[in-house]
Motif scaffolding. Sequence first.
Motif, mmCIF file in Angstrom:
data_model
loop_
_atom_site.group_PDB
_atom_site.id
_atom_site.type_symbol
_atom_site.label_atom_id
_atom_site.label_comp_id
_atom_site.label_asym_id
_atom_site.label_seq_id
_atom_site.Cartn_x
_atom_site.Cartn_y
_atom_site.Cartn_z
ATOM 1 N N SER A 20 32.732 46.502 25.170
ATOM 2 C CA SER A 20 32.036 47.283 26.187
ATOM 3 C C SER A 20 32.000 46.549 27.524
ATOM 4 C CB SER A 20 30.615 47.592 25.705
ATOM 5 O OG SER A 20 29.885 48.276 26.702
ATOM 6 N N PHE A 21 31.536 45.290 27.500
ATOM 7 C CA PHE A 21 31.426 44.530 28.746
ATOM 8 C C PHE A 21 32.796 44.230 29.341
ATOM 9 C CE2 PHE A 21 27.292 42.652 26.920
ATOM 10 C CZ PHE A 21 26.521 43.598 27.564
ATOM 11 N N GLY A 22 33.744 43.851 28.480
ATOM 12 C CA GLY A 22 35.067 43.494 28.984
ATOM 13 C C GLY A 22 35.768 44.663 29.629
ATOM 14 N N SER A 23 35.661 45.832 29.036
ATOM 15 C CA SER A 23 36.310 47.001 29.623
ATOM 16 C C SER A 23 35.652 47.387 30.936
ATOM 17 C CB SER A 23 36.290 48.172 28.640
ATOM 18 O OG SER A 23 34.971 48.543 28.296
ATOM 19 N N LEU A 24 34.348 47.220 31.018
ATOM 20 C CA LEU A 24 33.654 47.518 32.275
ATOM 21 C C LEU A 24 34.139 46.597 33.387
ATOM 22 C CD1 LEU A 24 31.354 48.932 33.858
ATOM 23 C CD2 LEU A 24 29.833 47.145 33.014
ATOM 24 N N LEU A 25 34.211 45.304 33.102
ATOM 25 C CA LEU A 25 34.616 44.344 34.130
ATOM 26 C C LEU A 25 36.101 44.436 34.441
ATOM 27 C CD1 LEU A 25 32.546 41.227 33.034
ATOM 28 C CD2 LEU A 25 32.020 42.864 34.845
ATOM 29 N N ALA A 26 36.911 44.726 33.429
ATOM 30 C CA ALA A 26 38.349 44.838 33.661
ATOM 31 C C ALA A 26 38.694 46.016 34.557
ATOM 32 C CB ALA A 26 39.087 44.964 32.330
ATOM 33 N N ALA A 27 37.815 46.994 34.610
ATOM 34 C CA ALA A 27 38.027 48.137 35.482
ATOM 35 C C ALA A 27 37.559 47.886 36.907
ATOM 36 C CB ALA A 27 37.306 49.368 34.920
ATOM 37 N N SER A 28 37.046 46.664 37.164
ATOM 38 C CA SER A 28 36.541 46.326 38.494
ATOM 39 C C SER A 28 37.674 46.322 39.507
ATOM 40 C CB SER A 28 35.880 44.945 38.482
ATOM 41 O OG SER A 28 34.818 44.885 37.572
ATOM 42 N N THR A 29 37.318 46.581 40.726
ATOM 43 C CA THR A 29 38.289 46.463 41.810
ATOM 44 C C THR A 29 38.396 45.002 42.221
ATOM 45 O OG1 THR A 29 36.650 46.688 43.567
ATOM 46 C CG2 THR A 29 37.527 48.726 42.615
ATOM 47 N N ASN A 30 39.334 44.721 43.117
ATOM 48 C CA ASN A 30 39.485 43.364 43.628
ATOM 49 C C ASN A 30 38.330 42.946 44.531
ATOM 50 O OD1 ASN A 30 41.867 42.878 42.286
ATOM 51 N ND2 ASN A 30 43.115 43.702 43.956
ATOM 52 N N GLU A 31 37.343 43.832 44.700
ATOM 53 C CA GLU A 31 36.158 43.479 45.477
ATOM 54 C C GLU A 31 35.419 42.309 44.841
ATOM 55 O OE1 GLU A 31 32.032 45.668 46.856
ATOM 56 O OE2 GLU A 31 33.872 46.847 46.696
ATOM 57 N N ASP A 32 35.527 42.174 43.540
ATOM 58 C CA ASP A 32 34.907 41.043 42.844
ATOM 59 C C ASP A 32 35.930 40.453 41.883
ATOM 60 O OD1 ASP A 32 33.302 39.187 41.566
ATOM 61 O OD2 ASP A 32 31.537 40.475 41.612
ATOM 62 N N PRO A 33 36.872 39.681 42.400
ATOM 63 C CA PRO A 33 37.954 39.187 41.550
ATOM 64 C C PRO A 33 37.477 38.255 40.445
ATOM 65 C CG PRO A 33 38.064 38.201 43.749
ATOM 66 C CD PRO A 33 37.061 39.295 43.812
ATOM 67 N N LEU A 34 36.370 37.545 40.651
ATOM 68 C CA LEU A 34 35.883 36.638 39.614
ATOM 69 C C LEU A 34 35.457 37.437 38.380
ATOM 70 C CD1 LEU A 34 35.356 33.551 39.257
ATOM 71 C CD2 LEU A 34 32.951 34.071 39.718
ATOM 72 N N LEU A 35 34.689 38.504 38.580
ATOM 73 C CA LEU A 35 34.267 39.317 37.443
ATOM 74 C C LEU A 35 35.440 40.081 36.846
ATOM 75 C CD1 LEU A 35 30.790 40.725 38.539
ATOM 76 C CD2 LEU A 35 31.284 38.886 36.914
#
Length: 299
Positions: free
Chosen positions: A267-282
């Motif tokens: 759950s957490f990994g898929s949420l963060l993997a869908a992040s934009t490059n706005e937060d590359p660390l996450l």
Amino acid sequence: MRTPPAEVAVTAGLVAGLLRDQHPDLAGLPLVPCSHGWDNVVLRLGDDLAVRLPRRGSAAVLAANEQRWLGTVAARVGFPVPAPVRLGRPGRGYPWPWSVVPWFEGRVAASLPSAERGRLAGPLAAFTARLHVPAPGDAPANPVRGVPLASRDARVRERLTGGRVPRADELLRLWERLSSAPAREGPPVWIHGDLHPANVLAPADGAPGLAAVLDFGDLTSGDPATDLAVAWMMFDAPGRAEFRAERERLSPVDPATWDRARAWAVSFGSLLAASTNEDPLLAAVGAHTVDQVLGPDRP
């Protein structure tokens, strides 16, 4: 996943004024802006302190949660945590509670290569073992952390079928298998609620131990599997094995809890993997988590 806009402009001038009004003995210390995160603005105050202020109304609830409970938790876990040392109240047009907290030197674990994070496995296992004890009846109950997996099923499926998560088909099959694990039995325990590599500080000099565990806004009572997802979010396979072994030595965890923990990592990994490059660390934490949960090793 874009950082939400601030609802109030938090400036160094505003914070300096709040300190003069409410904590004048601290007002003469240098004040340096450090970060504007998802929920809070942080300014370093002198050498040893920081000021942490919510930037959104929803985060003000989290700040009040920390003020109410984090001192109790800090006394139990025995690791450095940002328990407030001074409390702030609304003023000068700023509408929410705020805190003065300790400043911790260190490196964010998310910035370390995954192999180097292995030195944190034993200490982090000890932190979770000390934290995961039955919570009092009036402890907070977060609606999205520490809850039964069934309550997150629709949201996870929506994310994994939305076309933004790498290896989504594999993750969905794994989620379907793991989310059927038996639900937790027994009293709710204290959990951090947001335990991942960006909320863990490693000593800057490479020494053993934890420099600090940060951001307890989601501190809640519930299923410890939520926190144990950090085994995949933080570590590679050798580090995860060390984390599990030490946690089992200190406080045994049943197989169903490890399965639920891996589901939380999906759950957490898929949420963060869908992040934009706005937060590359996450986003990098998300990519690491996806790779680890789909790896061949057991937890």
